[in-house]
Design an enzyme around this catalytic site. Structure first.
Site, PDB file in Angstrom:
ATOM      1  N   SER A 151      14.364  22.183 -15.735  1.00 29.08           N
ATOM      2  CA  SER A 151      13.135  22.931 -15.970  1.00 29.08           C
ATOM      3  C   SER A 151      13.478  24.244 -16.641  1.00 29.08           C
ATOM      4  CB  SER A 151      12.445  23.196 -14.633  1.00 29.08           C
ATOM      5  OG  SER A 151      11.628  24.345 -14.720  1.00 29.08           O
ATOM      6  N   LYS A 192      15.491  22.439 -10.495  1.00 26.55           N
ATOM      7  CA  LYS A 192      14.875  21.164 -10.846  1.00 26.55           C
ATOM      8  C   LYS A 192      15.803  20.204 -11.591  1.00 26.55           C
ATOM      9  CE  LYS A 192      11.135  19.902 -10.454  1.00 26.55           C
ATOM     10  NZ  LYS A 192       9.841  20.252 -11.036  1.00 26.55           N
ATOM     11  N   GLU A 227       9.759   8.837 -16.673  1.00 32.02           N
ATOM     12  CA  GLU A 227       8.376   9.277 -16.937  1.00 32.02           C
ATOM     13  C   GLU A 227       7.962   8.959 -18.374  1.00 32.02           C
ATOM     14  OE1 GLU A 227       7.405  13.235 -14.665  1.00 32.02           O
ATOM     15  OE2 GLU A 227       9.520  13.205 -15.173  1.00 32.02           O
ATOM     16  N   HIS A 278       0.830  -1.218   0.000  1.00 29.80           N
ATOM     17  CA  HIS A 278       0.000   0.000   0.000  1.00 29.80           C
ATOM     18  C   HIS A 278       0.865   1.269   0.000  1.00 29.80           C
ATOM     19  CE1 HIS A 278      -3.263  -2.748   1.325  1.00 29.80           C
ATOM     20  NE2 HIS A 278      -2.312  -3.257   2.073  1.00 29.80           N
TER      21      HIS A 278
END
Ligand code: ARG
Length: 460
Positions: A276, A282, A289, A155
């Site tokens: 970024s 960043k 992804e 979980h």
């Protein structure tokens, strides 16, 4: 003029030519098309269906065309529709009448089925090689992280301590099954359909086995209708590739989580990260992804293929020209995802201290404390409750179970002795789980050995 124009009294509309043509995407099968034709014509010569000298000239010219394509000297022609007719047209341009004999006893329907199977066969070999490389990378990382303790999750809540090696070897097992699935699928891909003709085979005394052997197939299709109209080998490969993408996508999700500051388990190498345009601080896990995102393409490709096939009457229908782009896309996507993922894994930094701290902070040794009490003679359900109360107490005091003093512990159960501390250390929790398949270093080492033996076996 088109090779099939005999019965037509008028040219096709330019828009129709454009709509009908597949050369834009099937040109990538040029090599398979030429090798298939060369084997076919060799057989025609050997069986006396065309003069052997003609067969030799056709073969020689086909190989010259292959060389010219590979050297970039050929531009394919949209009005010749597809790769099959482009190559036949080139052949006829070069050797005239003799070239027109190539298509004896053959149809584009069995020809495209042949080319597609040969193309898939070649691509399956490179996908398998990439999966093997992935497995080797996982083994290498696991060997150096047999004792890297981290929390295992259910979980997405910290559950019990495991090691990074154990976690990575879970993916090893998934990719192992992917390899086995591909090997199994290959058996059904590697069957030779030529000789099925347009749908009802041929009256020429062809030798199908000779062509199959020449091209390295394991057998021939046993029904001509099936030979030209079946694409379940493509559906099967797209399914196998979809499952590979499920595995890669889950792995990506973990890489993304692990590289967040909240987890801080890993740091991806700059070479496989991006920044970024606005936030200077960043560093984003774009590779992972994109892999996660591209899984959607491959599932879509599978769905497209299933849908193309589901309503088709036997035998060939032009709908089937739509089989190629989907499968090619699935193949290309899986290859690029595997390639980048291997490099990303291989170069990432592992933050062992953060992994260990996370395992320590999450009461992941609570089950082991309950098991300790079981060994002292208390029934498990009661132990569960005692430890539950101890956890609540520790949460309140902001400490770990192992930080409690002996007397403090004994308030919860008189059975607890000094030996409790070595029973609930993270090392004890992990290395006590030494059943086969467990996270203990010795169990994982055995899994690694068995994994290596598997790799040796499939590489043969
Ligand atoms: N380009 C076609 C395909 O990809 C080749 C087969 C064409 N056969 C036909 N009868 N029109 O399926």
């Amino acid at each position: 003029m088109k090779l099939w124009a005999g019965r037509f009294s008028k040219e096709t509309d330019a828009m129709m030519d454009d709509f009908n043509a597949s050369i834009r995407f099937d040109s990538r099968m040029y090599r398979q098309d030429i090798l298939g034709s060369a084997a076919h014509v060799k057989m025609l010569g050997a069986c006396g269906i065309i003069p052997p000298a003609d067969a030799d000239l056709i073969r020689k010219t086909l190989f010259e065309i292959l060389e010219d394509i590979e050297q970039g000297r050929i531009e394919f022609d949209l009005s010749a529709e597809d790769i099959h007719m482009n190559i036949e047209t080139l052949l006829i341009e070069r050797i005239g009448q003799v070239g027109k004999k190539l298509h004896t006893g053959r149809s584009r329907n069995d020809q495209v089925a042949l080319d597609f199977r040969m193309y898939i066969r070649d691509e399956m070999k490179s996908i398998k090689a990439l999966l093997l490389e992935m497995e080797e990378t996982l083994i290498k990382l696991s060997e150096s992280n047999l004792h890297t303790i981290m929390p295992g999750y259910t979980h997405l809540q910290r559950a019990q301590p495991i090691t990074l090696a154990h976690h990575l070897m879970a993916y090893f097992q998934m990719f192992r099954r992917d390899i086995e699935r591909l090997d199994d699928c290959y058996k059904r891909v590697n069957i030779m359909p030529l000789g099925s003709g347009a749908l009802a085979a041929t009256t020429y005394p062809i030798n199908r086995m000779m062509v199959a052997e020449e091209l390295g197939f394991d057998g021939i299709t046993e029904n001509s209708l099936d030979g030209v109209s079946d694409r379940d080998f493509a559906l099967e490969l797209a399914s196998c590739l979809s499952i590979v993408m499920v595995h890669l996508s889950r792995f990506s999700e973990e890489i993304i989580l692990w590289s967040s500051s909240e987890f801080g388990f890993i740091e991806l190498d700059d070479a496989y990260s991006t920044g970024s345009s606005i936030m200077p601080q960043k560093k984003n896990p774009d590779a992972a992804e994109l892999v996660r995102g591209k899984s959607g393409r491959v599932f879509g490709d599978l769905m497209a293929l299933l849908t193309v096939m589901k309503g088709l009457p036997l035998a060939y229908n032009k709908d089937m020209q739509e089989d190629k782009e989907s499968l090619f896309d699935a193949i290309d996507t899986v290859k690029s995802c595997l390639g980048i993922f291997i490099r990303m894994l291989d170069t990432m930094k592992i933050n062992k201290a953060n992994m260990r701290d996370a395992a320590k902070g999450g009461f992941t040794n609570a089950t082991d404390l309950a098991d300790y009490l079981v060994r002292k003679g208390i029934p498990f359900r009661d132990c569960h409750e005692i430890v539950g109360k101890m956890v609540a107490y520790c949460i309140e005091k902001k400490i770990g179970l192992e930080d409690m003093g002996l007397e403090e512990m004994q308030k919860f159960s008189g059975c607890i002795g000094q030996d409790v501390y070595e029973s609930i250390s993270l090392e004890a929790c992990v290395n006590g789980r030494k059943v086969p398949g467990g996270p203990a270093a010795e169990s994982v080492r055995a899994a690694i050995e068995s994994g290596k033996a598997f790799l040796e076996e499939v590489k043969k």
